[in-house]
Design a protein around this motif. Structure first.
Motif, mmCIF file in Angstrom:
data_model
loop_
_atom_site.group_PDB
_atom_site.id
_atom_site.type_symbol
_atom_site.label_atom_id
_atom_site.label_comp_id
_atom_site.label_asym_id
_atom_site.label_seq_id
_atom_site.Cartn_x
_atom_site.Cartn_y
_atom_site.Cartn_z
ATOM 1 N N ARG A 139 41.345 42.045 44.435
ATOM 2 C CA ARG A 139 40.685 41.423 45.623
ATOM 3 C C ARG A 139 39.962 42.234 46.398
ATOM 4 O O ARG A 139 38.896 41.501 46.984
ATOM 5 C CB ARG A 139 42.018 41.059 46.543
ATOM 6 C CG ARG A 139 42.900 39.860 45.926
ATOM 7 C CD ARG A 139 41.951 38.643 45.917
ATOM 8 N NE ARG A 139 42.719 37.714 44.999
ATOM 9 C CZ ARG A 139 43.508 36.715 45.570
ATOM 10 N NH1 ARG A 139 44.086 36.803 46.916
ATOM 11 N NH2 ARG A 139 43.925 35.846 44.767
ATOM 12 N N PHE A 141 48.128 44.736 36.733
ATOM 13 C CA PHE A 141 47.769 43.790 37.607
ATOM 14 C C PHE A 141 46.706 42.579 37.076
ATOM 15 O O PHE A 141 46.010 43.128 36.157
ATOM 16 C CB PHE A 141 46.975 44.353 38.933
ATOM 17 C CG PHE A 141 45.968 45.361 38.582
ATOM 18 C CD1 PHE A 141 44.656 44.958 38.635
ATOM 19 C CD2 PHE A 141 46.438 46.618 38.648
ATOM 20 C CE1 PHE A 141 43.767 45.910 38.561
ATOM 21 C CE2 PHE A 141 45.210 47.776 38.757
ATOM 22 C CZ PHE A 141 43.818 47.303 38.470
ATOM 23 N N VAL A 156 36.540 56.084 43.199
ATOM 24 C CA VAL A 156 37.013 54.948 43.318
ATOM 25 C C VAL A 156 38.277 55.348 44.234
ATOM 26 O O VAL A 156 39.270 56.244 43.813
ATOM 27 C CB VAL A 156 37.510 54.106 42.083
ATOM 28 C CG1 VAL A 156 38.169 52.737 42.475
ATOM 29 C CG2 VAL A 156 36.543 53.761 41.602
ATOM 30 N N LYS A 157 38.217 54.793 45.522
ATOM 31 C CA LYS A 157 39.486 55.213 46.307
ATOM 32 C C LYS A 157 40.842 54.457 46.262
ATOM 33 O O LYS A 157 41.879 55.027 45.519
ATOM 34 C CB LYS A 157 39.312 55.200 47.815
ATOM 35 C CG LYS A 157 40.423 55.628 48.518
ATOM 36 C CD LYS A 157 39.749 56.422 49.909
ATOM 37 C CE LYS A 157 41.064 56.833 50.826
ATOM 38 N NZ LYS A 157 42.123 57.432 50.221
ATOM 39 N N ASP A 158 40.745 53.082 46.147
ATOM 40 C CA ASP A 158 41.826 52.527 45.731
ATOM 41 C C ASP A 158 41.297 50.976 45.664
ATOM 42 O O ASP A 158 40.223 50.663 45.849
ATOM 43 C CB ASP A 158 42.913 52.355 46.873
ATOM 44 C CG ASP A 158 42.291 52.220 48.308
ATOM 45 O OD1 ASP A 158 41.326 51.501 48.706
ATOM 46 O OD2 ASP A 158 42.760 52.693 49.300
ATOM 47 N N LEU A 159 42.396 50.025 45.271
ATOM 48 C CA LEU A 159 42.160 48.992 44.967
ATOM 49 C C LEU A 159 43.151 47.830 45.516
ATOM 50 O O LEU A 159 44.386 48.298 45.745
ATOM 51 C CB LEU A 159 42.205 48.684 43.201
ATOM 52 C CG LEU A 159 41.424 49.516 42.530
ATOM 53 C CD1 LEU A 159 41.683 48.997 41.201
ATOM 54 C CD2 LEU A 159 39.875 49.067 42.700
ATOM 55 N N GLU A 160 42.877 46.959 46.072
ATOM 56 C CA GLU A 160 43.456 45.790 46.360
ATOM 57 C C GLU A 160 43.968 44.948 45.231
ATOM 58 O O GLU A 160 42.993 44.162 44.990
ATOM 59 C CB GLU A 160 43.518 44.895 47.798
ATOM 60 C CG GLU A 160 44.153 44.297 48.294
ATOM 61 C CD GLU A 160 43.912 43.281 49.280
ATOM 62 O OE1 GLU A 160 43.207 43.918 50.239
ATOM 63 O OE2 GLU A 160 44.167 42.148 49.666
ATOM 64 N N VAL A 161 45.156 44.569 44.819
ATOM 65 C CA VAL A 161 45.209 44.071 43.592
ATOM 66 C C VAL A 161 46.269 42.785 43.724
ATOM 67 O O VAL A 161 47.118 42.876 44.575
ATOM 68 C CB VAL A 161 45.526 44.763 42.322
ATOM 69 C CG1 VAL A 161 44.445 45.754 42.115
ATOM 70 C CG2 VAL A 161 46.780 45.292 42.569
ATOM 71 N N VAL A 162 46.369 41.679 42.908
ATOM 72 C CA VAL A 162 47.502 40.907 42.964
ATOM 73 C C VAL A 162 47.928 40.533 41.469
ATOM 74 O O VAL A 162 47.074 40.962 40.492
ATOM 75 C CB VAL A 162 47.196 39.451 43.305
ATOM 76 C CG1 VAL A 162 46.870 39.726 44.756
ATOM 77 C CG2 VAL A 162 46.070 38.946 42.864
ATOM 78 N N LEU A 213 35.626 52.172 47.520
ATOM 79 C CA LEU A 213 34.841 53.344 46.948
ATOM 80 C C LEU A 213 34.626 54.382 48.130
ATOM 81 O O LEU A 213 34.372 54.085 49.366
ATOM 82 C CB LEU A 213 33.339 52.984 46.321
ATOM 83 C CG LEU A 213 33.135 52.069 45.381
ATOM 84 C CD1 LEU A 213 31.702 51.982 44.683
ATOM 85 C CD2 LEU A 213 34.391 52.377 44.181
#
Lengths: 295, 113
Positions: free
Chosen positions: B27, B23, B107-113, B31
């Motif tokens: 965005r 990625f 770090v739980k998750d990431l919103e990515v593009v 955490l």
């Protein structure tokens, strides 16, 4: 990046990086009909991008390619301290293989950690090899004091850093004569907050609290007292001149950590130090037995 | 300010995942911060703003899921909820507690593009 040497943290020792694998999921109703979720572990897109280019419809002329809306949630589920913990595990394995018993001394500045180590080196160096890692923001003063006492010492200057981390300690280990076995004392940066979070690969954290500080320090800085296995109450020769309430201090520390052990010492007069040396001998023997069993 | 070092750890994780999962931009970062962990969520936010500049996570939304503290009370022989390390057991008032949860930092998750 490494704050000691600027290296890019090449991994030392084997560590199981892949257990932190992540999954890709697409979300937010962004799929055109007929497209399912990506529940495989291959990357959702197989084509390359120019840096900064993306598929969120904000590209050239706002062109949106169906099925290519890439805004997605990626599950990571990784411990932020994971990398430090990998280095710590590598340090721990290396120390165990060399038969070195390591203690990480933590306290506020001025509790007498260096004086304590100098005294311990003078008393123990005839019986076993001792090496020391000194952590301070600046100066090599402490390492010089340790060397003058007769032990090899590596000074780590953390610069603006407030704690030692396992990567810095791994580098320091490279420069110490570990093949002799014996003891490794790590004197952390004088700070009762940050060093609590960083495992360096030591067998135990030892928190030093001097009687010239308040007896309520365990309540004020609970993380550190929770992380330590032994509390050394130092400068006890000064108690007659102070209002320090020893019993209350012990009670506060046990509130935070019911399993913490406690010894009172004076690094200046030597009072109580033999009990500390016996503690080291007992714990080092226990560690040796545990390592042998693990082999 | 070990929050600064921890935020650099978050960025290291993001950089590794960006290579692995391809990625280009982050965005949002989510955490999980335990109530009994070593950090102050607001300090993390402040530091993340500072250390993420010029990276693929610059200007990312920074969300914190606060995970409540959990301990095992040795007197009551049962799990109890605590807000801070020096809290007594809410049932018996004792301090013989062993922390069992809410001390992690992930770090739980990431919103990515």
């Amino acid at each position: 990046m490494c704050t000691v040497c600027g290296c890019m943290e090449a991994k030392e020792g084997a560590s199981d990086h892949d257990r932190d694998h992540a999954h890709a999921h697409a979300h937010d109703g962004a799929h055109p009909r007929g497209y399912g979720h990506h529940h495989h572990d291959h990357p959702p897109h197989e084509h390359a991008h120019e840096q900064g280019a993306s598929h969120d419809g904000g590209g050239l002329a706002g062109v949106h390619v169906p099925g290519m809306n890439a805004r997605r949630i990626i599950e990571i589920e990784r411990n932020i301290l994971g990398k430090n913990n990998e280095y710590a595990a590598a340090n721990r394995a290396r120390l165990a293989a060399a038969g070195v018993f390591a203690l990480n001394f933590v306290s506020s500045p001025g509790s007498g950690k260096t004086t304590l180590l100098v005294r311990a080196i003078a008393d123990l160096k005839a019986d076993c090899p001792i090496a020391v890692i000194e952590g301070d923001q600046q100066t090599a003063n402490d390492a010089e004091r340790i060397r003058a006492a007769g032990a090899p010492a590596i000074q780590i200057n953390t610069g603006k850093g407030c704690h030692l981390d396992a990567h810095m300690v791994g580098h320091a280990l490279d420069a110490l004569p570990l093949d002799l076995g014996g003891l490794l004392f790590i004197e952390n940066v004088g700070n009762l907050v940050c060093p609590a979070a960083f495992d360096l690969g030591e067998a135990h954290k030892v928190v030093v609290l001097s009687v010239t500080e308040g007896e309520d320090k365990p309540l004020k800085y609970p993380d550190m007292f929770a992380a330590a296995d032994l509390m050394l109450i130092n400068k006890v020769d000064l108690i007659p001149h102070l209002d320090f309430d020893l019993e209350r201090c012990v009670e506060y520390a046990r509130r935070i950590n019911p399993r913490i052990e406690m010894l009172t010492v004076s690094a200046r007069t030597g009072e109580g130090m033999p009990a500390f040396y016996s503690w080291i001998a007992r714990r080092a023997e226990a560690a040796r037995v545990a390592n042998r069993a693990a082999e | 300010m070990h929050e600064m070092a921890l935020c650099e750890g978050v960025l290291d994780i993001i950089a590794e995942e960006a290579t692995r999962q391809r990625f280009a931009r982050v965005r949002a970062v989510r955490l999980e911060i335990g109530a009994l962990s070593h950090v102050e969520p607001e300090a993390m936010r402040f530091c993340f703003d500072a250390v993420s500049r010029g990276t693929i996570a610059e200007s990312a939304r920074f969300e914190v899921i606060e995970v409540p503290g959990e301990a095992w009370c040795m007197n009551c022989s049962k799990p109890v909820a605590i807000a801070r390390r020096f809290d007594p057991c809410p049932a018996c008032g004792g301090y013989k507690l062993q922390v069992t949860g809410g001390d992690a930092l992930r770090v739980k998750d990431l919103e990515v593009v």
